[in-house]
Design a protein around this motif. Structure first.
Motif, PDB file in Angstrom:
ATOM      1  N   GLY A  10       0.909  -1.288   0.154  1.00  0.00           N
ATOM      2  CA  GLY A  10      -0.180  -0.023   0.021  1.00  0.00           C
ATOM      3  C   GLY A  10       0.890   1.354   0.005  1.00  0.00           C
ATOM      4  O   GLY A  10       1.999   1.203   0.490  1.00  0.00           O
ATOM      5  N   SER A  11       0.398   2.417  -0.461  1.00  0.00           N
ATOM      6  CA  SER A  11       1.124   3.651  -0.507  1.00  0.00           C
ATOM      7  C   SER A  11       0.284   4.851  -0.238  1.00  0.00           C
ATOM      8  O   SER A  11       0.200   6.061  -0.690  1.00  0.00           O
ATOM      9  CB  SER A  11       1.623   3.830  -2.110  1.00  0.00           C
ATOM     10  N   ALA A  15       1.128   4.188   5.040  1.00  0.00           N
ATOM     11  CA  ALA A  15       2.259   3.603   4.499  1.00  0.00           C
ATOM     12  C   ALA A  15       3.560   4.526   4.522  1.00  0.00           C
ATOM     13  O   ALA A  15       4.635   4.466   4.940  1.00  0.00           O
ATOM     14  CB  ALA A  15       2.203   3.322   3.080  1.00  0.00           C
ATOM     15  N   ILE A  33       8.396  -2.690  -0.876  1.00  0.00           N
ATOM     16  CA  ILE A  33       7.155  -2.018  -0.895  1.00  0.00           C
ATOM     17  C   ILE A  33       6.298  -2.281  -1.960  1.00  0.00           C
ATOM     18  O   ILE A  33       6.861  -2.176  -3.363  1.00  0.00           O
ATOM     19  CB  ILE A  33       7.151  -0.516  -0.558  1.00  0.00           C
ATOM     20  N   TYR A  34       4.941  -2.741  -1.951  1.00  0.00           N
ATOM     21  CA  TYR A  34       4.225  -2.824  -3.131  1.00  0.00           C
ATOM     22  C   TYR A  34       3.255  -1.638  -3.332  1.00  0.00           C
ATOM     23  O   TYR A  34       2.658  -1.606  -2.195  1.00  0.00           O
ATOM     24  CB  TYR A  34       3.440  -4.125  -3.030  1.00  0.00           C
ATOM     25  N   ALA A  35       3.279  -0.841  -4.345  1.00  0.00           N
ATOM     26  CA  ALA A  35       2.420   0.389  -4.507  1.00  0.00           C
ATOM     27  C   ALA A  35       2.133   0.105  -5.895  1.00  0.00           C
ATOM     28  O   ALA A  35       2.727  -0.136  -6.976  1.00  0.00           O
ATOM     29  CB  ALA A  35       3.133   1.424  -4.423  1.00  0.00           C
ATOM     30  N   ARG A  36       0.935   0.344  -6.168  1.00  0.00           N
ATOM     31  CA  ARG A  36       0.061   0.624  -7.630  1.00  0.00           C
ATOM     32  C   ARG A  36       0.864   1.694  -8.421  1.00  0.00           C
ATOM     33  O   ARG A  36       1.122   1.255  -9.829  1.00  0.00           O
ATOM     34  CB  ARG A  36      -1.391   0.925  -7.560  1.00  0.00           C
ATOM     35  N   PRO A  38       4.584   3.248  -8.137  1.00  0.00           N
ATOM     36  CA  PRO A  38       5.745   3.294  -7.289  1.00  0.00           C
ATOM     37  C   PRO A  38       6.278   4.588  -7.499  1.00  0.00           C
ATOM     38  O   PRO A  38       6.813   5.012  -6.774  1.00  0.00           O
ATOM     39  CB  PRO A  38       6.453   2.195  -8.177  1.00  0.00           C
ATOM     40  N   PHE A  41       4.678   7.099  -5.352  1.00  0.00           N
ATOM     41  CA  PHE A  41       5.172   6.996  -3.708  1.00  0.00           C
ATOM     42  C   PHE A  41       6.562   7.320  -3.676  1.00  0.00           C
ATOM     43  O   PHE A  41       6.874   8.107  -2.539  1.00  0.00           O
ATOM     44  CB  PHE A  41       4.772   5.752  -3.404  1.00  0.00           C
ATOM     45  N   ILE A  51      10.782  -0.687  -4.021  1.00  0.00           N
ATOM     46  CA  ILE A  51       9.602  -0.524  -4.241  1.00  0.00           C
ATOM     47  C   ILE A  51       9.120  -1.333  -5.707  1.00  0.00           C
ATOM     48  O   ILE A  51      10.113  -1.164  -6.572  1.00  0.00           O
ATOM     49  CB  ILE A  51       9.133   1.054  -4.238  1.00  0.00           C
ATOM     50  N   ASN A  53       5.577  -2.423  -8.504  1.00  0.00           N
ATOM     51  CA  ASN A  53       4.194  -2.341  -8.794  1.00  0.00           C
ATOM     52  C   ASN A  53       3.724  -3.877  -9.152  1.00  0.00           C
ATOM     53  O   ASN A  53       2.591  -3.997  -9.370  1.00  0.00           O
ATOM     54  CB  ASN A  53       3.719  -1.739  -9.758  1.00  0.00           C
TER      55      ASN A  53
END
Lengths: 258, 258
Positions: A10-11, A15, A33-36, A38, A41, A51, A53
């Motif tokens: 999440g971001s 987060a 870190i997983y972010a849709r 990246p 973030f 990071i 995606n």
């Protein structure tokens, strides 16, 4: 101290503040870190983040923290590409049972109001409310939480839900009262900063005094004359209704034994 | 610096904090305090006060401060045995015209919440809102106020009334929300202290962020699911009504241009 590896999923605001805090803790290593998105973030930080995606590229870590919105917890937790690991969410209102049961589930709920625009937040003072599916996992979550904060609480799901409700009253609703107060000031060319010391003192006061003993003002004094003058001063009908309802509630509440 | 002599009339919370502060200011001398019950007031202090229960024994001072309740200002000011002196009251809601016009009238309204049980209050940070009947008296009141506080404002009667109203929202009503929050905690065996950091952060946050930008929570997110869960958790009907009304107000207010 043993290094704990962490995956963050999440971001959002949680987060953001979590990452900002974790990078300064020597015995914690952010694995991924997983972010849709990246890029967006990453741009919030002036240091490089590990990071991605692609959630399927995550590897098991000592603890995986789901900081996604309540409604996404179920779906996103199903996409975690490993099982039998410790996975906690940070939601105040959601059962850990929403997390896919392929992993060992728990909750690490930071009781604070997070905004990305308010960056200087001392995370070490934030109360962390912990719960785990299995008793034997509690110590692991607790050890990790102790690295993050000096305020650790074991809170059941039922308690957490009520705590979240209580937080809406003391934080979200309180902030709205500040907004209504600012509105009255603006309409009368009064600098809102005049109210700052009062706002801080009101918050500080109840560190040592229970709120019902700290109550002051026309409602508790049953000062009908001032109450009526105030109602006349309020032009907005919704604000007038809030004034009347809270005044009544103060007067009723004071006589009530808990 | 020239010494200012002060008479204080009244023995409530404002008088208590005022006396506690004034005795530490070298260029101010408390000439006399009038209290209906001198013994009770004296007992609050560990130093000797020049106190009397005979208002007719007062002599003119550079400034006379009426700290009595709003409804007593008129009557008590008539009993002051001198005329053509500077007399100010400390009320947020009352016109200076309630003070008997044999004296030169004004207002010194300290914008703070005062409780005798909360003794450690830094008076020098309290905003003092000043007004005088005659322009030429303003400098005298201002000079005196500058000895007491670093936050001095010239505020008209109309502004002061709205400021007082605004203070009811950000202080009295806010404190009541704290009380409702504490009530929810007590009923669920949650220590209220968990909410302290959130309460302080909510108050601190708006030093730099306007309240409507600082707004967080289910109402502003239009998170209907959480709002409905919360309404189900609230057993008390009056508290439920407050939750619903404030939630609606947050949602309406946010779109509103001021």
């Amino acid at each position: 101290m043993q290094t704990t590896t962490v995956n963050i999923i999440g971001s959002g605001n949680v987060a953001f503040h979590l990452v900002q805090h974790l990078v300064n803790i020597k015995s914690v290593r952010i694995q991924k870190i997983y972010a849709r998105n990246p890029k967006a973030f990453q741009q919030l930080f002036d240091f490089h983040l590990p990071i991605t995606n692609d959630i399927s590229s995550l590897h098991p870590a000592d603890i995986t923290i789901l900081t996604v919105s309540d409604s996404s917890i179920e779906e996103v937790s199903q996409q975690i590409p490993y099982s039998n690991q410790l996975v906690v969410h940070t939601s105040g209102t959601t059962s850990f049972e929403k997390i896919d049961n392929k992993n060992k589930r728990g909750v690490l709920y930071p009781l604070q109001t997070f905004s990305k625009t308010k960056k200087n937040l001392d995370f070490s003072k934030i109360p962390l409310c912990l719960e785990t599916e299995f008793e034997k996992d509690f110590v692991s979550v607790q050890n990790f939480a102790n690295k993050l904060s000096n305020n650790i609480y074991k809170i059941s799901e039922e308690q957490r839900k009520h705590l979240h409700l209580s937080a809406v009253f003391v934080c979200n609703f309180t902030n709205h009262l500040y907004a209504l107060g600012e509105d009255i000031c603006k309409k009368n060319q009064i600098p809102f900063e005049i109210l700052q010391p009062l706002i801080i003192e009101t918050a500080e006061k109840i560190k040592n005094l229970p709120p019902n003993e700290a109550q002051t003002g026309p409602a508790i004094r049953k000062d009908t004359q001032t109450i009526e003058k105030h109602l006349e001063l309020i032009s907005d009908s919704a604000t007038k209704e809030i004034y009347a309802l809270l005044t009544n509630s103060i007067q009723k509440y004071n006589g009530k034994k808990l």
